[in-house]
Design an enzyme around this catalytic site. Structure first.
Site, short mmCIF file in Angstrom:
data_model
loop_
_atom_site.label_atom_id
_atom_site.label_comp_id
_atom_site.label_asym_id
_atom_site.label_seq_id
_atom_site.Cartn_x
_atom_site.Cartn_y
_atom_site.Cartn_z
N LYS B 97 0.82 -1.23 0.00
CA LYS B 97 0.00 0.00 0.00
C LYS B 97 0.85 1.27 0.00
O LYS B 97 0.44 2.30 -0.52
CB LYS B 97 -0.94 0.00 1.21
CG LYS B 97 -2.01 -1.08 1.16
CD LYS B 97 -3.06 -0.78 0.10
CE LYS B 97 -4.23 -1.74 0.17
NZ LYS B 97 -5.15 -1.56 -0.99
N GLU B 119 -9.68 6.01 3.00
CA GLU B 119 -10.48 4.93 3.56
C GLU B 119 -9.55 3.77 3.83
O GLU B 119 -8.48 3.68 3.23
CB GLU B 119 -11.58 4.51 2.58
CG GLU B 119 -11.15 3.46 1.53
CD GLU B 119 -10.09 3.95 0.56
OE1 GLU B 119 -9.96 5.18 0.37
OE2 GLU B 119 -9.35 3.11 -0.01
N SER B 386 1.67 -9.77 -0.84
CA SER B 386 1.40 -8.32 -0.80
C SER B 386 1.58 -7.69 0.57
O SER B 386 1.74 -6.48 0.68
CB SER B 386 -0.01 -8.05 -1.31
OG SER B 386 -0.95 -8.82 -0.58
#
Lengths: 262, 402
Positions: B97, B119, B386
């Site tokens: 991210k 969010e 990830s």
């Protein structure tokens, strides 16, 4: 000529602005919605906007989003909302505009949804999150069904786009009184300059909405606009009352006293 | 960094559309801001100084490049093709991210916006946003569903340590979908001073394009690393898909390698009935949610359906429009892995390789093991790991004890 054109021509001929209350279909109940739709014209509503509940309305503040969630939890479907409109239409000529999210329109294939709306006697539609390509693909259908379609003009809308949006409107133009969501606010910004530039690109009546909640704000908005739309304040008042129909009538009577008359 | 490829490339988006998917289904108030963002992105992505700034952040703040690791014991357990892991779990803050948030914070700074909203589902995007904001001295407010706040309480504390304000969202299903609604609503009222850092390849144009472009560093690195270390491209690339940012990031640089199969893995949850899973590409149909047209889990009225996954980051009823397009074109395929298989993979990778994967990434690990078992030993299966699973240990303990 559609009922909406008629209503706005009449108010204009009478030298006054129009009042457009908004209610959420099925809130607090389908029965209440039906009674309110029947009762509001005598209380001073010239047109009524009927919100079709959607699970994820991003333009709506907590009051209307909450009303929609409650209606959905009670099992209010799109067909149930349409049926209410149909039943009211069977005995009333009140102009009704559906406020509906693109997700719902898209799910029924766009034009089919519009056909359904027209079949039950709806006079127009506002799709606050429509993509312009999606709207353009429905333009012929809107015209064939003689449905009004008001696009939103925001304070952030640049002049060139304002022209593009105004040209696509049928029936009236929906002027967002402010950025932000539907909902009650204290101060209403001065709309006169924005109305003036909008009048330069359309002859259609202009209705102001978002954050108009009192008779005084109705008065301020209708000094320059042809109509005022009041939603959250009304929905909130209905939700807090034991008798939502009487509450709606009382509030619309009060809001109507703010309507500007020339 | 490629943003808008040449018109000759059949896999390049046009004007915010990925085939018939994407677009911009938002209230008018946001259109001007999205236009401005698209222009700013177009300019920034062609501005060498912006690209250099971003690269420096990726090296010195994120810790890139992340390595690819062989996983011999996992490969042996699966029995078949060789599994190789792209180690996004080793990026700063523990997930991919951060690639996106540093890029978008740079973009916000360039646009003169100093308040950031975001969010978050699992909390990884919220932590990554709060981290980038802390480094650049920006105000950060994160919307998070109340159910996710419960499931990911450590990440909530991390965000607050990093100086962010966390708003608990009590609406609807109280998960990522509702957090996204809340962030969009905030932006409706704050759009002139605030940049909204969407965390995935979803939302209205230009977000899916921006996020995919910023995340493509994963695939560019991995592609070169496979060439350097194995002398060839992988035969398969596997990634989990919630909104789909880590998958889009690793898939995109392989799009024009026709012999590389791309496999996206959705959350199969507890079953195939509505409400039991979070797999819109497997079970949904085209619809409109959160500003774009893509596959959505919705009922016959167009109302968003409830979803379920053990992993908060995959617990989302929609998916990025570019994935919908890749599915339609047949360029990528999408399948699902259920909660139980994901939890097993969570344990297996920990025991066999000493790597605790995020529950999201565990779905990709499970799918890769399933795939490997059907492929010959000389095939190479690249999996995007990830994120790391430290954030999930409490939730995993609860689930594993059930």
């Amino acid at each position: 000529m559609s009922r909406i054109d008629d209503a706005l021509a009449t108010t204009r001929a009478e030298g006054r602005a129009a009042l457009i209350p908004y209610i959420t279909a099925g809130y607090p109940s389908i029965a209440a919605t039906e009674s309110v739709l029947a009762a509001l014209p005598d209380a001073g509503a010239d047109i009524i906007e009927v919100g079709i509940p959607y699970s994820d309305p991003i333009a709506d503040g907590p009051v209307i989003a909450g009303a929609m969630h409650q209606a959905l939890e009670q099992g209010v479907t799109v067909d149930a909302a349409m049926s209410v409109i149909e039943r009211v239409r069977s005995h009333s000529d009140v102009p009704m505009v559906a406020m509906v999210s693109q997700s719902i329109v898209h799910r029924r294939g766009g034009t089919t949804f519009l056909q359904n709306l027209a079949d039950v006697g709806t006079d127009g539609v506002v799709i606050p999150d429509a993509d312009l390509n999606a709207l353009d693909s429905m333009a012929d259908t809107l015209e064939a069904l003689d449905l009004a379609c008001a696009l939103l003009i925001a304070p952030t809308t640049p002049p060139a786009r304002m022209v593009e949006l105004a040209q696509r409107c049928r029936g009236f133009v929906y002027l967002l009184a402010r950025t932000g969501l539907t909902g009650t606010r204290s101060e209403l910004p001065d709309l006169s300059e924005r109305v003036e530039s909008l009048r330069a690109c359309t002859t259609l009546p202009i209705a102001a909405g978002f954050g108009i909640s009192t008779a005084e704000q109705v008065r301020q908005a209708t000094e320059s606009c042809d109509a005022a739309i009041v939603g959250s304040a009304l929905v909130n008042f209905m939700g807090e009352s034991d008798d939502p129909v009487a509450a709606a009538v009382t509030m619309v009577e009060s809001l109507a006293t703010g309507i500007h008359r020339s | 960094m490629s943003t808008s490829s040449s018109p000759a490339d059949p896999l390049a988006p046009q004007d915010g559309w990925f085939g018939s998917f994407g677009g911009r289904y938002v209230p008018e108030t946001l259109v001007a801001a999205l236009d401005a963002l698209a222009v700013a992105w177009e300019q920034a992505s062609q501005d060498q100084s912006f690209l250099d700034d971003f690269d420096r952040l990726l090296v010195h703040s994120v810790g890139r490049p992340t390595p690819i690791s062989r996983a011999p014991r996992l490969t042996e357990a699966a029995g078949g093709g060789e599994i190789v892991l792209k180690r996004e779990d080793l990026a700063h803050t523990g997930a991919h991210k951060i690639n996106n948030t540093f890029g978008q914070v740079l973009l916000a700074r360039r646009m003169g916006k100093h308040r950031i909203i975001a969010e978050t589902g699992a909390g990884q995007h919220g932590v990554a946003t709060a981290t980038a904001c802390a480094q650049f001295g920006m105000t950060c407010e994160v919307y998070m569903g109340a159910e996710d706040v419960r499931r990911q309480s450590l990440n909530v504390f991390r965000m607050r340590l990093l100086g962010a304000t966390v708003h608990e969202v009590e609406d609807g299903s109280r998960t990522l979908k509702d957090a996204t609604n809340a962030a969009m609503r905030d932006w409706m009222g704050s759009v002139e001073s605030t940049h909204y850092i969407l965390g995935s390849v979803v939302g209205p144009h230009p977000f899916p394009l921006i996020v995919r472009s910023l995340q493509s560093v994963i695939g560019r690195e991995a592609r070169q690393q496979c060439i350097d270390q194995f002398g060839r491209l992988p035969d398969h690339v596997v990634a989990c898909v919630g909104g789909g940012s880590n998958a889009a990031g690793i898939f995109h640089p392989f799009l024009n390698d026709p012999n590389v199969a791309l496999l996206g893995v959705e959350a199969g949850g507890q079953g195939d009935k509505p409400g039991q899973h979070a797999a819109p590409l497997c079970f949904g149909q085209p619809g409109v949610l959160h500003g774009s047209r893509s596959y959505v889990l919705q009922d016959q009225d167009g109302q968003t359906q409830d979803v379920h996954s053990c992993s908060a980051g995959l617990d989302y009823p929609g998916v990025g429009p570019e994935h919908a397009w890749w599915k339609e074109l047949g360029r990528a395929t999408y399948e699902r892995v259920d909660d139980q298989a994901a939890l097993e993979a969570f344990s297996v990778l920990s025991k066999l390789e000493g790597i605790l994967p995020a529950l999201e990434s565990s779905h990709a690990i499970a799918a890769a093991m399933r795939l490997a078992s059907t492929r010959p030993k000389d095939e190479l299966i690249l999996v995007n790991l990830s994120g790391r699973g430290d954030k999930d240990v409490l939730e995993a303990r609860t689930l594993l004890e059930q």
